[in-house]
Scaffold this active site. Structure first.
Site, PDB file in Angstrom:
ATOM      1  N   ILE A  33       0.814  -1.225   0.000  1.00  0.00           N
ATOM      2  CA  ILE A  33       0.000   0.000   0.000  1.00  0.00           C
ATOM      3  C   ILE A  33       0.845   1.272   0.000  1.00  0.00           C
ATOM      4  O   ILE A  33       0.318   2.364  -0.157  1.00  0.00           O
ATOM      5  CB  ILE A  33      -1.019   0.031   1.170  1.00  0.00           C
ATOM      6  N   ASN A  88      14.507  -7.591   4.629  1.00  0.00           N
ATOM      7  CA  ASN A  88      15.198  -6.925   5.733  1.00  0.00           C
ATOM      8  C   ASN A  88      14.982  -7.681   7.034  1.00  0.00           C
ATOM      9  O   ASN A  88      13.894  -8.210   7.280  1.00  0.00           O
ATOM     10  CB  ASN A  88      14.670  -5.499   5.890  1.00  0.00           C
ATOM     11  N   HIS A 101       9.030 -11.147   5.528  1.00  0.00           N
ATOM     12  CA  HIS A 101       8.412 -10.907   4.225  1.00  0.00           C
ATOM     13  C   HIS A 101       9.462 -10.532   3.199  1.00  0.00           C
ATOM     14  O   HIS A 101      10.522 -10.033   3.542  1.00  0.00           O
ATOM     15  CB  HIS A 101       7.336  -9.813   4.298  1.00  0.00           C
ATOM     16  N   HIS A 103      10.017  -8.242  -0.268  1.00  0.00           N
ATOM     17  CA  HIS A 103       9.517  -7.177  -1.138  1.00  0.00           C
ATOM     18  C   HIS A 103       9.852  -7.571  -2.572  1.00  0.00           C
ATOM     19  O   HIS A 103      11.013  -7.888  -2.866  1.00  0.00           O
ATOM     20  CB  HIS A 103      10.217  -5.843  -0.841  1.00  0.00           C
TER      21      HIS A 103
END
Length: 136
Positions: A33, A88, A101, A103
């Site tokens: 988002i 990260n 997660h 990206h």
């Protein structure tokens, strides 16, 4: 295992709506988002792991295979000129949500993003010392 106060656990398990690109029993891939570029997406495991150190090996393999699949599909459909795969671990490294997660960041000529680092300098002796520290 899920963590009750983790926003990514809630998104990954469908409790909070998202723009889902892919879902299976282990992962959900959503559009970010606050995207760095058009099509910036996140791969979220449905179980809670704070970082890659907690992630079981079989989940890590599944995440990287899913990243490869999604990057190929997204590159083709979005006509991306390149791709960054970013992961990260810890606040100092830029992790802002403590749920593992990836990206997936499609890159385009002149997209204005600079996902880079400033190269440092090191001597051969320093490299040897670091290698010895890690491998001992």
């Amino acid at each position: 295992m899920r963590k009750e106060d983790c926003i990514f656990c809630k998104i990954a398990n469908g409790e909070i709506p998202s723009k889902t690109l892919y879902e299976d029993e282990q992962f959900r891939v959503i559009l970010d988002i606050s995207p760095a570029t058009k099509g910036h997406a996140l791969i979220l495991p449905k179980e809670h792991y704070a970082n890659i150190y907690e992630l079981p090996e079989e989940k890590a393999v599944g995440a990287i295979l899913l990243a490869k699949k999604m990057m190929a599909e997204m590159s083709e459909k979005l006509k991306a000129d390149g791709f960054n795969l970013v992961q990260n671990n810890g606040e100092t490294a830029g992790q802002t949500v403590m749920h593992f997660h990836f990206h997936l960041i499609p890159r385009y000529q002149e997209d204005g993003q600079h996902i880079m680092w400033k190269p440092g300098t090191v001597t051969q002796d320093e490299l040897e010392g670091i290698k010895n520290l890690i491998t001992e």
